[in-house]
Design an enzyme around this catalytic site. Structure first.
Site, PDB file in Angstrom:
ATOM      1  N   CYS A 144      -7.960   3.600 -10.288  1.00 59.80           N
ATOM      2  CA  CYS A 144      -7.872   4.147  -8.974  1.00 59.80           C
ATOM      3  C   CYS A 144      -6.623   3.306  -8.262  1.00 59.80           C
ATOM      4  O   CYS A 144      -6.706   2.068  -7.791  1.00 59.80           O
ATOM      5  CB  CYS A 144      -9.139   3.949  -8.021  1.00 59.80           C
ATOM      6  SG  CYS A 144      -8.879   4.736  -6.417  1.00 59.80           S
ATOM      7  N   CYS A 179      -7.250   2.349  -4.470  1.00 61.97           N
ATOM      8  CA  CYS A 179      -8.028   1.406  -4.202  1.00 61.97           C
ATOM      9  C   CYS A 179      -7.508   0.191  -4.595  1.00 61.97           C
ATOM     10  O   CYS A 179      -7.629  -0.643  -3.756  1.00 61.97           O
ATOM     11  CB  CYS A 179      -9.244   1.788  -4.902  1.00 61.97           C
ATOM     12  SG  CYS A 179      -9.843   3.358  -5.200  1.00 61.97           S
ATOM     13  N   ASP A 180      -6.757  -0.015  -5.739  1.00 64.85           N
ATOM     14  CA  ASP A 180      -6.372  -1.231  -5.920  1.00 64.85           C
ATOM     15  C   ASP A 180      -5.161  -1.612  -6.045  1.00 64.85           C
ATOM     16  O   ASP A 180      -4.707  -2.876  -6.388  1.00 64.85           O
ATOM     17  CB  ASP A 180      -6.862  -1.410  -7.485  1.00 64.85           C
ATOM     18  CG  ASP A 180      -8.703  -1.112  -7.514  1.00 64.85           C
ATOM     19  OD1 ASP A 180      -9.033  -1.497  -6.626  1.00 64.85           O
ATOM     20  OD2 ASP A 180      -9.068  -0.751  -8.657  1.00 64.85           O
TER      21      ASP A 180
END
Ligand code: NAP
Length: 314
Positions: free
Chosen positions: A141, A144-145
């Site tokens: 992701c 997200c990261d």
């Protein structure tokens, strides 16, 4: 959040499982048809919309829309017509009788119809180091990261829409992004390809696969192999983002609903499965195009098919 917990005494007209774009569209159409509907969601509304940041290919938004705003709007719209969104994780189902029983971690739900809109999750590469370094340089992701990898070189694996779009996105943070693809042509939409080719921070390694993800406390390099020449090489990276496709969330169905060889639910055009009163919508179903547009189309059709079934059979 949850407006009411399910009760064993309650018999819903429609139980929708999964609050991604397909489930929310089904909820909107079911609520507007004045069907007694509960939508069950285990994590958070939006499904895979939560894995991306910006949506440019959903009609109606001339300048695009953030995935978070689109999710909020979809939920709000469905709730405006009375949709009940309840947080519970579905553990098992009994769909073969006329009354369907859905067992969640919190409660048991009984329904006359069920719409399965559980989507799926990222496929794994299944190479050494992938599990070991997940969360320590292996990610599925970008939104997200990505920010964890400021000014570091990153690799992206895959050649589809996700790999190319997210590879481009990751250059916001990374010093450079190398997209590693097992063939020499991309499967991604042309507009995404053009954007990535024009990005000076993105480069491509063609006909190449990852044999191993290596590191110490976190990922620091990839062992690569050219599939044509067999030549092996190494690439130093701070992290690797894997976008090699998708696996449907169908295991919880326990074999009751007919699946194809890739475990997607088989439906007809009306979103009917092999079981009377059971419908499927969105990425969980066998189809040619998995997009937000097709997910909402599926959800709308599934709700109207459930309504038609209720009128005929109940
Ligand atoms: P996808 O389209 O299935 O592409 C998967 C990619 O991974 C392919 O390029 C495939 O290579 C490669 N691959 C698969 N297994 C591999 C392995 N073991 N090792 C190395 N490479 C491997 O998956 P996706 O990109 O996640 O997209 C899923 C769906 O969501 C698609 O329908 C897509 O259109 C949609 N989507 C749309 C958007 C958008 O419109 N903006 C964004 C994201 C996703 P081959 O090409 O050689 O098969």
């Amino acid at each position: 959040m949850s407006s009411s917990a399910g009760s064993p005494d309650e018999l819903y007209d429609v139980i929708i499982i999964g609050a991604g774009a397909a489930g929310l569209a089904a909820g909107l159409y079911a609520a507007r048809s004045r069907l007694r509907t509960v939508l069950l969601e285990r994590l958070g509304v939006g499904g895979q919309l939560g894995l991306t940041e910006w949506i440019d290919d959903y009609p109606g938004f001339a300048d695009g829309i953030s995935a978070a705003d689109l999710t909020i709007a979809m939920e709000k719209q469905a709730k405006r017509f009375g949709l009940d969104v309840t947080y519970d994780e579905v553990l098992s189902v009994d769909l073969t009788d006329k009354v369907k029983v859905i067992t969640g971690a919190e409660s048991v739900y009984r329904g006359k119809t069920v719409i399965i809109a559980t989507g799926g999750q990222p496929a794994r590469l299944n190479v050494p180091g992938e599990v070991e370094f997940q969360g320590r340089g292996v990610s599925y992701c970008a939104v997200c990261d990505g920010a964890f990898f400021q000014d570091q070189p990153l690799a992206v694996v895959g050649g589809g829409d996700s790999a190319v779009e997210e590879g481009d996105f990751l250059t916001r943070y990374a010093s450079k992004v190398t997209i590693i693809h097992r063939r020499d042509t991309l499967r991604a939409a042309k507009v995404l390809q053009e954007r990535a080719f024009a990005n000076p921070k993105v480069s491509f390694l063609w006909n190449t696969v990852v044999d191993k993800i290596e590191g110490d406390h976190a990922v620091n390099k990839l062992a690569l192999r050219n599939v044509q020449s067999g030549e092996q090489s190494e690439l130093e990276v701070g992290g690797v983002f894997i976008f090699v496709g998708y696996r449907p969330n169908t295991a919880f169905l326990g074999g009751q609903v007919a699946l194809d060889v890739n475990e997607y639910i088989v439906t007809d055009e009306a979103m009917r499965t092999n079981l009377a009163g059971v419908f499927a919508a969105g990425d969980v179903r066998q189809k040619v195009l998995r997009q937000i547009t097709t997910a909402v189309a599926d959800g709308s059709i599934a709700a109207l098919s459930a309504d038609a079934y209720l009128k005929e059979q109940w």
